[in-house]
Design an enzyme around this catalytic site. Sequence first.
Site, PDB file in Angstrom:
ATOM      1  N   GLU A  69       0.839  -1.203   0.000  1.00  0.00           N
ATOM      2  CA  GLU A  69       0.000   0.000   0.000  1.00  0.00           C
ATOM      3  C   GLU A  69       0.871   1.248   0.000  1.00  0.00           C
ATOM      4  O   GLU A  69       2.049   1.209   0.325  1.00  0.00           O
ATOM      5  CB  GLU A  69      -0.935   0.022   1.204  1.00  0.00           C
ATOM      6  CG  GLU A  69      -0.315  -0.379   2.543  1.00  0.00           C
ATOM      7  CD  GLU A  69       0.775   0.534   3.049  1.00  0.00           C
ATOM      8  OE1 GLU A  69       0.641   1.768   2.901  1.00  0.00           O
ATOM      9  OE2 GLU A  69       1.755   0.024   3.615  1.00  0.00           O
TER      10      GLU A  69
ATOM     11  N   GLY B 148       6.416  -0.051   4.127  1.00  0.00           N
ATOM     12  CA  GLY B 148       5.172  -0.278   3.399  1.00  0.00           C
ATOM     13  C   GLY B 148       5.459  -0.597   1.950  1.00  0.00           C
ATOM     14  O   GLY B 148       6.489  -1.197   1.631  1.00  0.00           O
ATOM     15  N   GLU B 149       4.547  -0.238   1.066  1.00  0.00           N
ATOM     16  CA  GLU B 149       4.592  -0.451  -0.391  1.00  0.00           C
ATOM     17  C   GLU B 149       4.858  -1.905  -0.785  1.00  0.00           C
ATOM     18  O   GLU B 149       5.280  -2.184  -1.906  1.00  0.00           O
ATOM     19  CB  GLU B 149       5.573   0.503  -1.086  1.00  0.00           C
ATOM     20  CG  GLU B 149       7.042   0.344  -0.787  1.00  0.00           C
ATOM     21  CD  GLU B 149       7.920   1.444  -1.404  1.00  0.00           C
ATOM     22  OE1 GLU B 149       8.958   1.090  -1.987  1.00  0.00           O
ATOM     23  OE2 GLU B 149       7.563   2.630  -1.311  1.00  0.00           O
ATOM     24  N   GLY B 150       4.605  -2.856   0.111  1.00  0.00           N
ATOM     25  CA  GLY B 150       4.779  -4.268  -0.218  1.00  0.00           C
ATOM     26  C   GLY B 150       6.204  -4.755  -0.096  1.00  0.00           C
ATOM     27  O   GLY B 150       6.507  -5.873  -0.526  1.00  0.00           O
TER      28      GLY B 150
END
Length: 342
Positions: A165, A308-310
């Site tokens: 995300e 974050g961001e996977g």
Amino acid sequence: MSLATSALPFDDIRNLVGAMPGPSLEAVEAVKKRDAQLTKPLGSLGRLEELVEWLAAWQGLPMPKVTRPLVAVFAANHGVADKGVSAFPKEVTAQMVSNFAAGGAAVNQLCIAYDLGLKVFELALEMPTPDISEEDAFEESECAATMAFGMEAISGGTDLLCLGEMGIANTTVAAAIFYALFGGTAEEWVGPGTGVQGDALKNKIAVVEQAVQRIGGPGKVEPLEVLRRIGGREIAAMAGVILAARMQQVPVVIDGFVTSAAAAILYKMDKTALEHCVFSHASAEPAHRRALTEMGGKPLLDLGMRLGEGSGAAIAAGIIKAAAATHSGMATFADAGVAAQD
């Protein structure tokens, strides 16, 4: 994203949760039988062996494989960012989405390193959800439509879904969701996120407290209503795709604090809802460990990450790919002419 996406009413979502398929026990038994014949002491690969059994259970394959892994990153904006809860303005969300598209983010490099597909889904960045400390995030139809949008994220096919995300202020939203679902105090669930400290952190705690008290306090509304009232678009979409993956026999790798909040919605609806998921890592966001404990999560990694961001899910996917390849590629004792253990 078009917010005119055909809505899936909350009752239909509840029905889907009630109809979730279980694991393939036959596939798990096939994995165990082969594992006992491989050229290694039984159990010597530890959690890698558990991961292969997990893949088999949820892919339904006696010889599980990971050939089409996908990192799906959902990006959204939040009106609560205007309350000063983040070290960055919400314009950074769109800037980071552009960075993903240009191949310049950390997750891009991790996907290259581990040969993972990457898709980024923008969710109406120009229209942040309302400030959850003052208003509900969604109408029911919009929340359901956003979950339905998320469900479509795997329509192109994948055999391992990794969630990520991007959304300035979404650790505030995630903290509010955890607080509303699991109780405790706002202070226990709120962390620095992008790096807020001191008075800014106190403000963030106060904003989360206000948001949860606005809906009656912890434990006062059911999980989908928690999502509707204090959630965000990326969190709703991720909850939707986790559910869709279950229905389509796709194992899921959860990333960190925010993706775990999406998972928590489903967990509170049905404690078996995340059995097809693994938690990739224990985030450096302090409350993530408590969230994992609440959901019975056993993270694969503990690297002090909080990006974050996977990013954590992508690294975990590399380990899962290695586990599957090891199981399928190793010789058996009979193949190698090696005496089996007694």
